[in-house]
Design a protein around this motif. Structure first.
Motif, PDB file in Angstrom:
ATOM      1  N   VAL A 141       0.891  -1.061   0.020  1.00 26.52           N
ATOM      2  CA  VAL A 141       0.160   0.123   0.048  1.00 26.52           C
ATOM      3  C   VAL A 141       0.897   1.425   0.109  1.00 26.52           C
ATOM      4  O   VAL A 141       0.463   2.214  -0.649  1.00 26.52           O
ATOM      5  N   GLY A 142       1.978   1.106   0.873  1.00 22.61           N
ATOM      6  CA  GLY A 142       2.881   2.362   0.964  1.00 22.61           C
ATOM      7  C   GLY A 142       3.415   2.533  -0.577  1.00 22.61           C
ATOM      8  O   GLY A 142       3.463   4.072  -1.025  1.00 22.61           O
ATOM      9  N   HIS A 143       3.894   1.750  -1.145  1.00 23.24           N
ATOM     10  CA  HIS A 143       4.260   1.847  -2.936  1.00 23.24           C
ATOM     11  C   HIS A 143       3.189   2.357  -3.554  1.00 23.24           C
ATOM     12  O   HIS A 143       3.470   2.905  -4.377  1.00 23.24           O
ATOM     13  N   TRP A 144       2.012   1.680  -3.351  1.00 19.73           N
ATOM     14  CA  TRP A 144       0.867   2.175  -4.185  1.00 19.73           C
ATOM     15  C   TRP A 144       0.753   3.658  -3.983  1.00 19.73           C
ATOM     16  O   TRP A 144       0.427   4.499  -4.966  1.00 19.73           O
ATOM     17  N   MET A 145       0.543   4.090  -2.961  1.00 16.45           N
ATOM     18  CA  MET A 145       0.367   5.492  -2.638  1.00 16.45           C
ATOM     19  C   MET A 145       1.443   6.285  -3.159  1.00 16.45           C
ATOM     20  O   MET A 145       1.246   7.280  -3.963  1.00 16.45           O
ATOM     21  N   ARG A 146       2.604   5.892  -3.136  1.00 10.82           N
ATOM     22  CA  ARG A 146       4.025   6.577  -3.920  1.00 10.82           C
ATOM     23  C   ARG A 146       3.613   6.705  -5.349  1.00 10.82           C
ATOM     24  O   ARG A 146       4.022   7.972  -5.837  1.00 10.82           O
ATOM     25  N   ALA A 147       3.349   5.683  -5.833  1.00 11.19           N
ATOM     26  CA  ALA A 147       3.112   5.584  -7.192  1.00 11.19           C
ATOM     27  C   ALA A 147       2.220   6.431  -7.715  1.00 11.19           C
ATOM     28  O   ALA A 147       2.353   7.314  -8.825  1.00 11.19           O
ATOM     29  N   GLY A 162      -9.373   9.140  -1.804  1.00  6.11           N
ATOM     30  CA  GLY A 162     -10.612   8.371  -1.563  1.00  6.11           C
ATOM     31  C   GLY A 162     -10.231   7.073  -0.637  1.00  6.11           C
ATOM     32  O   GLY A 162     -11.139   7.036   0.218  1.00  6.11           O
ATOM     33  N   GLN A 163      -9.065   6.530  -0.931  1.00  6.98           N
ATOM     34  CA  GLN A 163      -8.748   5.530   0.113  1.00  6.98           C
ATOM     35  C   GLN A 163      -8.552   6.156   1.593  1.00  6.98           C
ATOM     36  O   GLN A 163      -9.190   5.391   2.605  1.00  6.98           O
ATOM     37  N   LEU A 164      -8.082   7.273   1.587  1.00  8.59           N
ATOM     38  CA  LEU A 164      -7.982   7.780   3.066  1.00  8.59           C
ATOM     39  C   LEU A 164      -9.174   8.246   3.584  1.00  8.59           C
ATOM     40  O   LEU A 164      -9.352   7.990   4.820  1.00  8.59           O
ATOM     41  N   VAL A 165     -10.201   8.439   3.041  1.00  8.43           N
ATOM     42  CA  VAL A 165     -11.486   8.808   3.609  1.00  8.43           C
ATOM     43  C   VAL A 165     -12.140   7.501   3.886  1.00  8.43           C
ATOM     44  O   VAL A 165     -12.835   7.319   4.968  1.00  8.43           O
ATOM     45  N   SER A 166     -11.934   6.368   3.178  1.00  3.46           N
ATOM     46  CA  SER A 166     -12.439   5.147   3.345  1.00  3.46           C
ATOM     47  C   SER A 166     -11.808   4.441   4.743  1.00  3.46           C
ATOM     48  O   SER A 166     -12.384   3.571   5.568  1.00  3.46           O
ATOM     49  N   SER A 167     -10.640   4.943   4.977  1.00  3.26           N
ATOM     50  CA  SER A 167      -9.716   4.634   6.033  1.00  3.26           C
ATOM     51  C   SER A 167      -9.954   5.308   7.404  1.00  3.26           C
ATOM     52  O   SER A 167      -8.743   5.410   8.114  1.00  3.26           O
ATOM     53  N   TRP A 168     -10.770   6.172   7.458  1.00  2.00           N
ATOM     54  CA  TRP A 168     -10.915   7.013   8.590  1.00  2.00           C
ATOM     55  C   TRP A 168     -10.808   6.434   9.765  1.00  2.00           C
ATOM     56  O   TRP A 168     -10.220   7.331  11.049  1.00  2.00           O
ATOM     57  N   TYR A 169     -11.233   5.230   9.905  1.00  5.13           N
ATOM     58  CA  TYR A 169     -11.141   4.373  11.236  1.00  5.13           C
ATOM     59  C   TYR A 169      -9.683   4.501  11.639  1.00  5.13           C
ATOM     60  O   TYR A 169      -9.237   4.395  12.988  1.00  5.13           O
ATOM     61  N   ILE A 170      -8.740   4.489  11.058  1.00  4.48           N
ATOM     62  CA  ILE A 170      -7.318   4.196  11.246  1.00  4.48           C
ATOM     63  C   ILE A 170      -6.907   5.278  12.124  1.00  4.48           C
ATOM     64  O   ILE A 170      -6.085   5.154  13.059  1.00  4.48           O
ATOM     65  N   GLY A 171      -7.190   6.892  11.457  1.00  2.00           N
ATOM     66  CA  GLY A 171      -6.871   7.743  12.299  1.00  2.00           C
ATOM     67  C   GLY A 171      -7.592   7.961  13.721  1.00  2.00           C
ATOM     68  O   GLY A 171      -6.930   8.062  14.753  1.00  2.00           O
ATOM     69  N   PHE A 172      -8.930   7.312  13.660  1.00  4.94           N
ATOM     70  CA  PHE A 172      -9.667   7.208  15.055  1.00  4.94           C
ATOM     71  C   PHE A 172      -8.814   6.375  15.993  1.00  4.94           C
ATOM     72  O   PHE A 172      -8.620   6.649  17.153  1.00  4.94           O
ATOM     73  N   PHE A 173      -8.342   5.157  15.486  1.00  4.91           N
ATOM     74  CA  PHE A 173      -7.741   4.029  16.444  1.00  4.91           C
ATOM     75  C   PHE A 173      -6.570   4.634  16.936  1.00  4.91           C
ATOM     76  O   PHE A 173      -5.987   4.107  17.943  1.00  4.91           O
ATOM     77  N   HIS A 174      -5.938   5.634  16.407  1.00 11.98           N
ATOM     78  CA  HIS A 174      -4.445   6.062  16.769  1.00 11.98           C
ATOM     79  C   HIS A 174      -4.810   7.217  18.015  1.00 11.98           C
ATOM     80  O   HIS A 174      -4.087   7.692  18.648  1.00 11.98           O
ATOM     81  N   THR A 175      -6.179   7.664  18.166  1.00 15.70           N
ATOM     82  CA  THR A 175      -6.368   8.609  19.257  1.00 15.70           C
ATOM     83  C   THR A 175      -6.296   7.798  20.676  1.00 15.70           C
ATOM     84  O   THR A 175      -6.761   6.769  20.769  1.00 15.70           O
ATOM     85  N   VAL A 252     -11.613  -1.246   2.609  1.00 13.99           N
ATOM     86  CA  VAL A 252     -10.364  -1.629   1.780  1.00 13.99           C
ATOM     87  C   VAL A 252     -11.048  -1.604   0.286  1.00 13.99           C
ATOM     88  O   VAL A 252     -11.674  -2.305  -0.213  1.00 13.99           O
ATOM     89  N   ARG A 253     -10.612  -0.602  -0.384  1.00 16.96           N
ATOM     90  CA  ARG A 253     -11.145  -0.352  -1.859  1.00 16.96           C
ATOM     91  C   ARG A 253     -10.236  -1.193  -2.895  1.00 16.96           C
ATOM     92  O   ARG A 253      -9.089  -1.504  -2.505  1.00 16.96           O
ATOM     93  N   PRO A 254     -11.041  -1.685  -3.928  1.00 16.55           N
ATOM     94  CA  PRO A 254     -10.267  -2.652  -4.838  1.00 16.55           C
ATOM     95  C   PRO A 254      -9.271  -1.986  -5.369  1.00 16.55           C
ATOM     96  O   PRO A 254      -8.065  -2.794  -5.817  1.00 16.55           O
ATOM     97  N   GLN A 255      -8.876  -0.696  -5.451  1.00 20.68           N
ATOM     98  CA  GLN A 255      -7.961  -0.135  -6.147  1.00 20.68           C
ATOM     99  C   GLN A 255      -6.514  -0.308  -5.378  1.00 20.68           C
ATOM    100  O   GLN A 255      -5.459  -0.248  -6.070  1.00 20.68           O
ATOM    101  N   LEU A 256      -6.719  -0.829  -4.217  1.00 20.00           N
ATOM    102  CA  LEU A 256      -5.339  -0.910  -3.299  1.00 20.00           C
ATOM    103  C   LEU A 256      -4.592  -2.300  -4.029  1.00 20.00           C
ATOM    104  O   LEU A 256      -3.423  -2.321  -3.633  1.00 20.00           O
ATOM    105  N   PHE A 257      -5.247  -2.962  -4.772  1.00 22.30           N
ATOM    106  CA  PHE A 257      -4.511  -4.328  -5.329  1.00 22.30           C
ATOM    107  C   PHE A 257      -4.279  -4.129  -6.768  1.00 22.30           C
ATOM    108  O   PHE A 257      -3.944  -5.115  -7.395  1.00 22.30           O
ATOM    109  N   GLN A 258      -4.228  -2.930  -7.365  1.00 23.74           N
ATOM    110  CA  GLN A 258      -3.999  -2.618  -8.782  1.00 23.74           C
ATOM    111  C   GLN A 258      -2.574  -3.273  -9.255  1.00 23.74           C
ATOM    112  O   GLN A 258      -2.367  -3.700 -10.222  1.00 23.74           O
TER     113      GLN A 258
END
Length: 587
Positions: A141-147, A162-175, A252-258
């Protein structure tokens, strides 16, 4: 003598990396071993519906990951690092199957942590295969975002956002403290209801350790996400991977596996119109896919569906999908077939001219695609029924259908005979109706979603006294597409109408000009053909727009400046369209 079938689990303990793990065994001890790794906020019980499907064929092992169920609960966040989770998985494999590689199946966070093991060189020999559901490798995922960010294109930026919005809960879990308090305050009791209402999970088992699992599992996020995403490692693997992509996954959006084939040379991809947890609660389809994959890797023949799911290294966004194109013997149909073949799809060319369809399939094979050809008269509904049944029996169902076959017709309405109307509508409209109804039903029954493309025309927006029958048929195709898109909304099936302008193909030579004698018709064809040649809008351009429209799930795609102008004119100045419609262009 057959090995005993264990219906009740045998519980045992495994020493992991500084923790004791609670593990469970079911099934047929003589069968291949499946190792199941659950996600967050679950424990091993989330696998029970799948275990009931597969216990007769396989020995099944599941365990509670550290921090969940009956396994030990480390207090420090650092003890939830991916390398420790991979060490735990390695310890379970060596405890249950030290002499034979296991088939790994994982979901959600179980998939994320399993990727750490699957891409670890020392652990790869212990794995016969890996089936992953709704959980990417964080390094990938890190490489996908950089690309995507390096592309510096709006669409690429949009994918990341769009993926960051879908992954809102990750930020919440870091609180600090808030997620833990929420689980203790009542989220655990409400969890089954949330799964039913938000995910459509009809049956959700109460989990007696839910509050504890949710409370302690947030450390998985805190220990791993920031490091992995911002400092991604190179993580390839030689383990055969079956990727299951729920297309309705909210998280987890399908685009993450492109780009996954970059890391996994032996990759099979399957899609299903389901949410994040739906396959776990209704697992019959998942069980069938696992059974096919494991049987093949254990030495059995690959089913046709599994062959289609194989992803070619370096292939594009349609890898693992079957694309069916009617009228594929030439023009837009052939160009579309080859465009999807270049983007990784397997393709099926259907045309009334079998030799032309076979030539298109041959060209697709030259691009590295699996390709088949079939003779089909789309104007014959009985043939369409037979053809659709053959596709279902041979392939399961197509992922994408392009209803492209069509013929041209010009002339005034009063010069068009009833038999001309019938011939035109049978090909241009009724074949699209048949293609939509037959293959949409197959897609729904297969439960994997899909897409239908209907090739209309810019003529759908431009009335004219000179091609009443043709414009009528294409306007009907456009409206049919809009209606079907509304009907299939929310069912994982997209519908797109393509409206090209003056495309330089051979359609003019097959067009009938009503009301003209043979000599006049020949002159008219030559004149129109010269116009199309000067415009020189190619079939390849249309094919590219078709593929792009499918990727973006666009309802209508105009192609060519004249098409865009026609759409705008009809919407904003219909009086002008009506005025121009009076011009006699055949004079």
């Amino acid at each position: 003598m057959n090995a005993p079938l264990m219906l009740e689990p045998q519980r045992f303990a495994v020493k992991g990396d500084g923790v004791e793990l609670a593990a469970y065994r079911w099934g047929n001890a003589a069968g291949p071993t499946l190792l199941l790794v659950h996600g967050y906020p679950d424990n091993h019980e989330v696998w029970l519906p799948l275990i009931r499907e597969l216990a007769a064929d396989c020995q099944i092992i599941a365990y509670d990951v550290r921090g969940a169920g009956a396994s030990d609960i480390p207090r420090k966040t650092g003890n939830y690092r991916l390398e420790k989770l991979a060490n735990d998985l390695e310890a379970v494999i060596k405890a249950v199957s030290p002499d034979r590689p296991v088939h790994l199946v994982a979901h959600d966070w179980g998939s994320i942590q399993s990727w750490e093991a699957v891409t670890e060189p020392r652990i790869q020999p212990l794995l016969a295969s890996y089936t992953t559901i709704s959980g990417p490798c964080l390094d990938h995922v890190g490489h996908w975002m950089r690309a995507r960010l390096k592309e510096k294109r709006p669409r690429a930026f949009g994918q990341v956002i769009g993926q960051l919005v879908s992954s809102w809960y990750i930020g919440f879990f870091h609180t600090p403290l808030v997620p833990e308090l929420l689980w203790r305050a009542g989220l655990a009791r409400a969890w089954p209801t949330l799964l039913r209402r938000l995910e459509g999970v009809r049956e959700s088992r109460p989990n007696p350790t839910q509050a504890s699992d949710g409370h302690h599992g947030v450390k998985l996020y805190r220990a791993n996400f920031i490091t992995s995403l911002f400092r991604p490692r190179q993580r390839p693997t030689e383990v055969p991977v079956q990727l299951i992509v729920p297309t309705r996954d909210r998280f987890v959006r399908p685009q993450l596996f492109q780009d996954l084939d970059r890391w996994v040379p032996r990759l099979w991809r399957r899609e299903v119109a389901a949410g994040h947890w739906q396959l776990m609660a209704d697992p019959s389809r998942l069980a069938g896919w696992i059974r096919e994959f494991v049987d093949h890797l254990e030495g059995g023949d690959a089913s046709r569906a599994l062959q289609l799911a194989k992803v070619r290294p370096g292939s594009g966004s349609f890898a693992g999908k079957l694309v069916l194109v009617t009228g594929a013997g030439g023009g837009i149909g052939r160009a579309t077939l080859l465009e999807f073949a270049e983007r990784g799809a397997s393709v099926l060319a259907a045309d009334i001219d079998l030799a032309a369809a076979e030539r298109s399939a041959e060209l697709a094979r030259a691009l590295g695609a699996e390709a088949w050809a079939r003779r089909l008269d789309v104007s014959d509904s009985a043939q369409m029924e037979t053809f659709a049944a053959w596709v279902r029996d041979a392939f399961g169902s197509p992922d994408l259908v392009v209803n492209n076959a069509g013929i041209g017709m010009a002339g005034a309405m009063l010069d068009t005979r009833p038999e001309d109307w019938e011939r035109l509508l049978r090909v241009n409209l009724w074949s699209v109706i048949d293609g939509c109804r037959l293959f949409a039903r197959q897609m729904l029954e297969a439960g994997k979603g899909g897409h239908i493309v209907n090739v209309a025309s810019a003529a759908a927006f431009v009335p004219s006294r000179n091609y009443a029958a043709y414009a009528t048929s294409k306007a009907a195709v456009l409206m049919l597409s809009e209606c079907l898109r509304a009907e299939l909304a929310g069912k994982g099936i997209g519908v797109t109408a393509i409206c090209p302008g003056l495309v330089n193909t051979g359609i003019i030579q097959a067009t009938r000009f009503n009301g003209l004698d043979g000599e006049a018709e020949a002159r008219r064809k030559a004149k129109v053909q010269r116009l199309y040649q000067r415009r020189n809008l190619t079939a390849e351009t249309v094919a590219t727009r078709i593929a792009d429209a499918v990727e973006r799930n666009k309802p209508v795609q105009a192609v060519g400046s004249e098409a865009h102008l026609s759409v705008a004119q009809w919407r904003f100045a219909p009086w002008l369209s009506r005025l121009l419609a009076r011009l006699n262009l055949s004079a």
